[in-house]
Structures are given as structure tokens and as C-alpha cells.
Write an enzyme that holds these catalytic residues in place. Sequence first.
Site, mmCIF file in Angstrom:
data_model
loop_
_atom_site.group_PDB
_atom_site.id
_atom_site.type_symbol
_atom_site.label_atom_id
_atom_site.label_comp_id
_atom_site.label_asym_id
_atom_site.label_seq_id
_atom_site.Cartn_x
_atom_site.Cartn_y
_atom_site.Cartn_z
ATOM 1 N N GLU A 193 0.840 -1.192 0.000
ATOM 2 C CA GLU A 193 0.000 0.000 0.000
ATOM 3 C C GLU A 193 0.884 1.254 0.000
ATOM 4 O OE1 GLU A 193 -3.605 1.746 2.885
ATOM 5 O OE2 GLU A 193 -2.366 0.039 3.506
ATOM 6 N N LYS A 224 -9.193 2.403 -2.235
ATOM 7 C CA LYS A 224 -9.412 1.680 -0.978
ATOM 8 C C LYS A 224 -10.846 1.918 -0.513
ATOM 9 C CE LYS A 224 -7.117 1.039 3.523
ATOM 10 N NZ LYS A 224 -5.932 1.461 4.318
ATOM 11 N N CYS A 281 -5.384 -3.335 2.088
ATOM 12 C CA CYS A 281 -5.193 -3.444 3.538
ATOM 13 C C CYS A 281 -6.495 -3.620 4.326
ATOM 14 C CB CYS A 281 -4.421 -2.230 4.043
ATOM 15 S SG CYS A 281 -3.717 -2.479 5.707
ATOM 16 N N SER A 340 0.213 -2.902 7.133
ATOM 17 C CA SER A 340 -0.290 -3.327 8.442
ATOM 18 C C SER A 340 0.872 -3.345 9.422
ATOM 19 C CB SER A 340 -0.917 -4.725 8.328
ATOM 20 O OG SER A 340 -1.366 -5.174 9.569
ATOM 21 N N SER A 359 -8.643 -61.385 8.654
ATOM 22 C CA SER A 359 -7.709 -62.060 7.750
ATOM 23 C C SER A 359 -6.256 -61.919 8.180
ATOM 24 C CB SER A 359 -7.852 -61.474 6.344
ATOM 25 O OG SER A 359 -7.451 -60.109 6.329
ATOM 26 N N GLY A 360 -5.992 -60.978 9.090
ATOM 27 C CA GLY A 360 -4.607 -60.668 9.401
ATOM 28 C C GLY A 360 -4.048 -59.598 8.491
ATOM 29 N N LEU A 390 -4.496 -55.483 6.673
ATOM 30 C CA LEU A 390 -4.654 -54.124 7.188
ATOM 31 C C LEU A 390 -6.105 -53.717 7.398
ATOM 32 C CD1 LEU A 390 -1.985 -52.118 5.153
ATOM 33 C CD2 LEU A 390 -2.119 -52.302 7.640
ATOM 34 N N SER A 403 -9.070 -55.416 7.689
ATOM 35 C CA SER A 403 -9.839 -56.063 8.756
ATOM 36 C C SER A 403 -9.272 -55.707 10.126
ATOM 37 C CB SER A 403 -9.869 -57.584 8.566
ATOM 38 O OG SER A 403 -8.570 -58.147 8.662
ATOM 39 N N SER A 444 -13.044 -56.012 -5.249
ATOM 40 C CA SER A 444 -13.864 -56.770 -4.307
ATOM 41 C C SER A 444 -14.770 -57.685 -5.117
ATOM 42 C CB SER A 444 -14.717 -55.834 -3.441
ATOM 43 O OG SER A 444 -15.610 -55.077 -4.247
ATOM 44 N N TYR A 473 -18.410 -58.923 -5.981
ATOM 45 C CA TYR A 473 -19.799 -58.477 -5.891
ATOM 46 C C TYR A 473 -20.606 -59.492 -5.083
ATOM 47 C CZ TYR A 473 -24.163 -56.334 -7.516
ATOM 48 O OH TYR A 473 -25.369 -55.686 -7.592
ATOM 49 N N LYS A 481 -20.662 -51.943 -8.681
ATOM 50 C CA LYS A 481 -20.434 -52.412 -7.310
ATOM 51 C C LYS A 481 -20.666 -51.281 -6.309
ATOM 52 C CE LYS A 481 -16.987 -55.904 -8.630
ATOM 53 N NZ LYS A 481 -15.563 -56.325 -8.514
#
Length: 640
Positions: free
Chosen positions: A47, A116, A170, A197, A358-359, A361, A363, A477, A479, A604
Site C-alpha cells: 500500500e 481503498k 489493507c 499493516s 484375515s490378518g 490391514l 480387517s 472386491s 460383488y 459395485k
Amino acid sequence: MTSMNFIRVASACPVTRVADVAANVENIKTCISMALEKEAKLVVFPELCLTSYTCADLFLQETLLDQAEQGIKDLCAFSKNKDIVIAAGAPLNVHTSVYNCAYILFHGRILGIVPKSYIPNYEEFYEMRWFTHGRDIISETVDLPFQKNVPFGVNLLFHAGVFQFAFEICEDLWSVVPPSSHLSLAGANIIGNLSASNEVVSKSDYRKQLVSSQSASCVSAYIYSGTGTGESTTDVVFDGEMLISENGKILNANQRFQRENQVLTSLIDVERLNLQRIKNISFREARSVVPWKPVDIHFEFDQLSFGTFDRKVPQHPFVPADEGKREARCKEIFSIQTAALAKRMEHTGLKKAVIGISGGLDSTLALLVIAKTFDLIGLPPKNIITVTLPGFGTTDRTYRNAVDLCKQIGSDFREINIVAACLQHFKDIGHDPEVHDVTYENVQARERTQILMDMANKEGGLVIGTGDLSEMALGWSTYNGDQMSMYAVNCSVPKTLVRYLVRYAADRETPKETASILLDILETPVTPELLPKSAEGKLIQRTEDIVGPYELHDFFLYYFIRCSFTPERILFLAKAAFSGVYDEKTIRKWLKVFLKRFFTQQFKRSAIPDGPKVGTVSLSPRGDWRMPSDASFQTWLAQL
């Protein structure tokens, strides 16, 4: 490099001498040259940068006003043949009033002058002593000695194709309804703020919040330039803060209190802003509140290259890079998932949950969510019926982790081997069990789901789905097999984030014994375990060998759904993000796989069970993503 609707913008803070226009103009020129070297197309100055902000009653001196006018003329001459928009602050003496203005210069001419709107006159500010507000100046023109009919007003929009610029000054940003709000609704996607400012303790933090918030509200870029330490320190100090924000995110910020010419740049993704506005119905509807018709000022850049692509593109857009933010995000996601499941349990009146373990991630994460939910609503862990369903491809490692985890949770653990049932089913439908095709794999998935559903009926429980957002996007997956459940707690958690959630649980939410199991699960390759093991009992089926790396697919998914980007643009960004990790041929290959699977597997997603939205991307057909199941992917694929 060609534009792709990116544009480099700059915020500049020149060294300032109070009331010395000639010296200030020279420093402004230096900053313009610096911005050009960085291939910026817009540079925003502070400014009243030509005169300095702290001239006080000198603003009423004809000498200073004449010098400011001459300084603008000098800058116009300097800007000839320079392919950059310059927003510089100076007073304007017109209509027997002095206005605090932003002069917008390009190729040797003033494109427009913006006054301004809000003049601060409180505490250390007393601008009304010298300046008149410009809120009522709409669609006017002014004549200067060196240029006639210069557009003048608060409703000026500067157009260069898809790049639309507007400016405020400003205090305008501090007002209840900043001019940039109306300017953005009128079409501006890049806002410049010429500011002075002064600095007090913690004001910079608040200023950053304002800039970030306004860029988010306006769905725009916001370039802020504050005047620097060369201003008068009679009563206050200025720090020269410069900020560049885009849609709520600070892209770049400088070190404050510097004593030399500074130029800060960032690449702005205008295409992303424009596409976000298209999707944001509230933004579109709010256009009716704009109180004026904009004055559209059109110009053209000579060329739109932006130099080196230095914009940071995270490889994992779903995962915060900052560790503290990532931990907070994981904690919040767990809270969302548990709150959602708690509501569903209470609504149904059921006291038990059934889940296949299942062991792997997914599940594991779902089981952790169930355990936290049951603790939340006061149900014992024994009411969680965990079922491991070993088949032809189950390995010792995943089996052992599944058993150990269920014991640590304290669930009602059960084991049902599905091999005999699947062999019987192969016999019933006349399928050769030596043919390891999609039928061979899907029979196992559906057998497992049937057992879980029937067990839930028998026990009076709810089958909890384990599939994640990444699998849903790819249709990875079966269906009416693992695609189906009674409530799906992971349905909007991408695979890249699943890993961090499980690690967060290991580090913050579980005892040492459980944590060690979780860490081993994290090291296990992602696999559906539907094909027989090798002769040595080793895993031979790895999901990412078949469909591609999940970190790539999550990247594609984010930019395809969240940002609506074209395949060409996604490829461009992926090359930048994964430079040195994957070559272009590999990225292109898996992007084609992603697009084809995403389109062909919509059927799906059209039949998925309920589940909570936890992030900005969800594929629920009842909410975020509605797509015909028979849409063609060829148009998208053709771009690659």
C-alpha cells in the site's frame, strides 16, 4: 513450460524511504525485474509504496502528490514490453479528494485504478485525515496528464483468459464483507492485497488466518504484500510480511523484518480453483448478492510459461505430511468411525458385531474401530465375534497375526475353514478346482460373506465390512462377497491412510503386546489370499502386482474426484510428485488401469452398504458420487 492454467504470482516488498518517491520507484523497478527473472505474471506491491505509507500530513502536500503521479508515469514507461501485471500503491488526487489507490499497470499503460474501500480511523490509524473512501466509486474513469479515460472504481476485473485478477487494499480485508468477496463472486480468481499493516505481538498470526480464510471463502488465490521496515518508526513498526495463499492454504510466506528488496513467488493452480467453484453450489448461488456490474478489462500476456514447476505436489494427498497433524487426523478419523458405528449399534438394538479377520490391514483397522466403539457404548469385547476363515491361499503369517490380535482384543474368536465348502461348491457348479480363475477366487469371497451373514443372523449381530475406499474405487472386491456387509466402517478411508491409522493405533492406542502384532501386520504385503500358496508355503498373490501401487491409485483418485482433473493433468502432477519413484511409462500404465476399473466397476459402488464419510472424498452413491454404471471410459482414456 506451457501453462496448463498454472500462473506464477509474486508478492514484493521494496526498500522504502519515507516521502522519497524517486528512490522508492527505483526499488520498485528492482523488484519488478526480480519478479520477471522468476517468470511471475503478476507482482503485488505494498500500500502506498511509491510515497511510503507513513507520510502523514505530507499526503496533503501538492509536491508529494505530483511526485506520486510522476512516479506512476515512470513505472508505466518502465513496464513497456514487460510481460507482467504490476499492482503498485499510490495516492490519487481527483475530485478535490485524495484516494488511497492500487494502480494496475501492464505493458506501459494503466489498466485501471482501484480505490481503498474502508479507511481505518481508530487506535493507531487515522487515515480519514487524508484519504476519502472509495466504496461508492463504481464504473468511473479518470484523466491523468499522460493517459485519459483510465477505469476507476472498486468493481474492476482484469481478465487474461482464465486468469482473472482483482485488488483490494489493507483494511478492506479486515472489514465484515471485504471487497474481494464481491470481486470473487463476480469472477476474480486471483486477489491482490496492497497492505501497510503495522506489527504488534501476535498480529502476524491473525493476519495469516485472515488471508488463509479469505482465500478459502473466495475459492481464490490471495497475494498479500505488506510494507516493510523502511517506514517511519515514529510510533509503529512495519514488518514487510508477504503471503501467498490458495483456497485456504498458505503456499508461501517470507521472513519478516528484512531490510532489502524482497520478492516472493508461488505457482497458482487456477484450473483447480475454477473447477472447485463449479462444484460449489453455494458459491454459484451467492453471485446474486454482488451489488454492482463489474467493469471487465481484458488484456493478453505475450506468453504463459511459468518456468520450473516448483509447486509441491504431495505423493499421498490423503495423508498430512506433518507428523503432528497426521496424528490429530488419525485420532479424529477413529472418532468419526466409532461415533458412526455406535449410532448404528444403538439404532438396531443389537449387542454383537461379527467381523471376518484375515490378518490384513483393512480387517485389522475395522476390528480396532469395533473394539473402541464397544468400549464407548459399554459393551464387552466378548460380544465381538471375530471369525478367521482360512482358505486355499491363507499363509501362516496372516493366520497367526489374526489369531493373536483377536486374543489381545479379548473377542469371541472362532475359526471356520472354508476349503471343504468351496470344493463342494466347485463340484456343484462344475468348476475344475485346478483352474485358478475369477470363479475360483470369487467362490471363496462369497463363501466367507455367507458364513458371516448367517452367523450374524444366528447370534443377533451386525456384520461389519472391512473394505476401504481404494478397493471401492478400483472395484477390487467380489460383488455380493466382500463388497457386502451390514455396515462398512472403512468405506471412505483410502489404503494409504489405513496404514497410518493402524500405525497410530500401535503407537498411541494399544498396549505393547497388541502393538507388536499391529506392526507385523503393517509389514505384510497387501493380498486377498485367494490363490494357493507356493510349495514352500509362501504368498504368491500380491494385490499391487495385479492392479498397481495403491499410492498411485490413491493419488489418481484424489485428483480425479476431489479436483475433477483431466487424465492429462493428473499424469502431469503424478510425474512431478513421483519423480525418481516411478517413470512416466509406469504412471501412465497404472493411470489407464485406474480409469478403466473406476468406470467399469461403478455397478459395485451403486450397491454398497452404509458407512461413514471421514474425508473430502467419498464414493457413496447416496451422497458424494452418483455415476451411471454404464458410462464409457474411452473419452478419458483417449487423453493418455
